[in-house]
Write an enzyme that holds these catalytic residues in place. Structure first.
Site, PDB file in Angstrom:
ATOM      1  N   GLY A   1      20.554  18.947  59.399  1.00  0.00           N
ATOM      2  CA  GLY A   1      19.320  18.756  60.358  1.00  0.00           C
ATOM      3  C   GLY A   1      17.940  18.532  59.804  1.00  0.00           C
ATOM      4  O   GLY A   1      17.302  18.779  58.668  1.00  0.00           O
ATOM      5  N   HIS A   2      16.413  17.917  60.521  1.00  0.00           N
ATOM      6  CA  HIS A   2      15.870  17.507  59.491  1.00  0.00           C
ATOM      7  C   HIS A   2      15.042  19.351  59.972  1.00  0.00           C
ATOM      8  O   HIS A   2      15.908  20.610  60.096  1.00  0.00           O
ATOM      9  CB  HIS A   2      14.690  17.055  60.335  1.00  0.00           C
ATOM     10  CG  HIS A   2      14.481  17.457  61.941  1.00  0.00           C
ATOM     11  ND1 HIS A   2      14.140  18.470  62.243  1.00  0.00           N
ATOM     12  CD2 HIS A   2      15.031  16.756  63.169  1.00  0.00           C
ATOM     13  CE1 HIS A   2      14.392  18.287  63.871  1.00  0.00           C
ATOM     14  NE2 HIS A   2      14.413  17.795  64.004  1.00  0.00           N
ATOM     15  N   ASN A   3      13.630  19.367  59.324  1.00  0.00           N
ATOM     16  CA  ASN A   3      13.095  21.253  58.997  1.00  0.00           C
ATOM     17  C   ASN A   3      13.011  21.048  60.478  1.00  0.00           C
ATOM     18  O   ASN A   3      12.550  20.255  61.202  1.00  0.00           O
ATOM     19  CB  ASN A   3      11.224  20.975  58.258  1.00  0.00           C
ATOM     20  CG  ASN A   3      12.282  20.286  56.922  1.00  0.00           C
ATOM     21  OD1 ASN A   3      12.920  20.594  56.893  1.00  0.00           O
ATOM     22  ND2 ASN A   3      11.043  19.619  55.426  1.00  0.00           N
ATOM     23  N   GLY A   4      12.861  23.008  61.085  1.00  0.00           N
ATOM     24  CA  GLY A   4      12.417  22.590  62.028  1.00  0.00           C
ATOM     25  C   GLY A   4      13.578  22.655  63.381  1.00  0.00           C
ATOM     26  O   GLY A   4      13.984  23.055  64.750  1.00  0.00           O
ATOM     27  N   SER A   5      14.426  22.416  62.665  1.00  0.00           N
ATOM     28  CA  SER A   5      16.416  21.972  63.618  1.00  0.00           C
ATOM     29  C   SER A   5      17.102  23.061  63.620  1.00  0.00           C
ATOM     30  O   SER A   5      17.724  23.318  64.599  1.00  0.00           O
ATOM     31  CB  SER A   5      17.145  20.707  62.657  1.00  0.00           C
ATOM     32  OG  SER A   5      17.248  21.650  61.493  1.00  0.00           O
ATOM     33  N   GLY A   6      16.225  24.221  62.566  1.00  0.00           N
ATOM     34  CA  GLY A   6      17.765  25.772  63.367  1.00  0.00           C
ATOM     35  C   GLY A   6      18.161  25.582  62.654  1.00  0.00           C
ATOM     36  O   GLY A   6      19.019  27.013  62.276  1.00  0.00           O
TER      37      GLY A   6
ATOM     38  N   SER B   1      18.037  26.945  58.842  1.00  0.00           N
ATOM     39  CA  SER B   1      17.159  28.611  57.844  1.00  0.00           C
ATOM     40  C   SER B   1      17.440  29.208  58.534  1.00  0.00           C
ATOM     41  O   SER B   1      17.819  30.242  57.887  1.00  0.00           O
ATOM     42  CB  SER B   1      16.191  27.943  57.054  1.00  0.00           C
ATOM     43  OG  SER B   1      15.790  27.434  56.627  1.00  0.00           O
TER      44      SER B   1
ATOM     45  N   GLU C   1      20.229  24.848  51.123  1.00  0.00           N
ATOM     46  CA  GLU C   1      19.469  24.232  50.719  1.00  0.00           C
ATOM     47  C   GLU C   1      19.103  23.526  48.791  1.00  0.00           C
ATOM     48  O   GLU C   1      18.309  23.870  48.264  1.00  0.00           O
ATOM     49  CB  GLU C   1      17.587  23.821  51.139  1.00  0.00           C
ATOM     50  CG  GLU C   1      17.490  24.077  52.846  1.00  0.00           C
ATOM     51  CD  GLU C   1      18.033  22.662  52.740  1.00  0.00           C
ATOM     52  OE1 GLU C   1      17.940  21.488  52.080  1.00  0.00           O
ATOM     53  OE2 GLU C   1      17.200  21.962  54.388  1.00  0.00           O
TER      54      GLU C   1
END
Length: 281
Positions: A42-47, A49, A168
């Site tokens: 998913g892109h950054n901010g997708s959940g 992490s 990551e």
């Protein structure tokens, strides 16, 4: 197969200092089975992490149930469950605490009270698993990026985990370093049956996964085998994800009138079809 981890309608919301709330994980359900490799993209901010933090108990769900090794994760069993999970983060330099490679790999074992006579062979075995045994006395900060991540994986393997989570773990590596780490993880999965969860934004990395989970705005957008996920190329690009090179090239060739069949995810698959197409003309 044994159930390793499951999320049952799990949600989590961040509260800002201004009192505003943002639902980072929204009603997510999936199960990970023993020996599987699951890639979460998913892109950054997708959940992504936030999911990683929930899996290792840095956060607890505000709604739903998260179970690891068939136990619902809570403050009472947190440390026991964590002792069976290996975690490798984005920047290996932030994980090193020992002055030499073997000191660093031994650190978690020492903290968990593993006797010295057991610690030594476990350090050597884990480094041998990632082809880093010859670097026992090297300083970690003098290694290449790929070598550092292999040492970080060795440190996790020394604890003999049932589950390895890569958060990551290859995002800061050059292509060679990334390939080194992914090859090591794939070999470990094949030879030891290790369960792997890889959290990434790199779709090239997910090709070895058994199942892919695509996150978008905190929700599970889709899940399936890599070839199934990559068939939704326009949807993936719409949420800011790059397709593997072979998938992009396949589409461009079709747009130019070349009869490419199927959705190719690897260069080898594409080359084989192009060769067959050429020979049949």
């Amino acid at each position: 197969m044994k159930e390793i981890l499951s999320l049952d309608h799990v949600s989590y919301t961040y509260e800002s200092v201004e009192g505003e709330s943002r639902k980072a994980v929204d009603d997510v359900c999936f199960t990970v089975w023993e020996g599987e490799w699951i890639a979460i993209v998913g892109h950054n901010g997708s959940g992504k992490s936030t999911l990683a933090k929930l899996m290792i108990g840095l956060l607890f769900p505000e709604a739903g149930k998260l179970s690891v090794f068939l136990e619902e994760l809570n403050t009472e069993n947190l440390w026991d469950i964590r002792s069976r999970i290996g975690m490798v983060f984005q920047n290996p330099d932030n994980q090193f605490v020992g002055s030499t490679v073997q000191d660093d790999v031994a650190f978690a074992l020492e903290n968990n009270g593993v006797p010295f006579e057991q610690m030594v062979p476990r350090v050597h075995d884990s480094l041998a698993q990632v082809n880093m045994e010859e670097f026992l006395d090297h300083e970690p900060h003098h290694l290449s990026g790929g070598q550092k991540q292999r040492v970080a994986i060795a440190g996790a393997l020394a604890m003999r985990p049932k589950l390895l989570i890569l958060d990551e773990a290859t995002s800061m590596l050059d292509p060679q370093g990334r390939d080194e780490v992914i090859k090591v993880v794939d070999e470990l999965k094949q030879t030891t049956g290790l369960t792997v969860i890889s959290i990434t934004h790199d779709l090239e990395e997910v090709l070895l996964a058994d199942k892919v989970i695509v996150m978008n705005d905190g929700k599970m957008m889709m899940s399936g085998k890599p070839e199934e996920i990559f068939s939704h190329d326009e949807q993936l690009e719409a949420i800011g994800l790059d397709l593997p090179f072979a998938s992009r090239l396949s589409r461009l060739l079709r747009e130019e009138g070349i009869a490419i069949q199927g959705q190719h995810t690897t260069e080898k698959e594409l080359v084989n079809e192009l060769w067959t197409f050429h020979c049949n003309k």
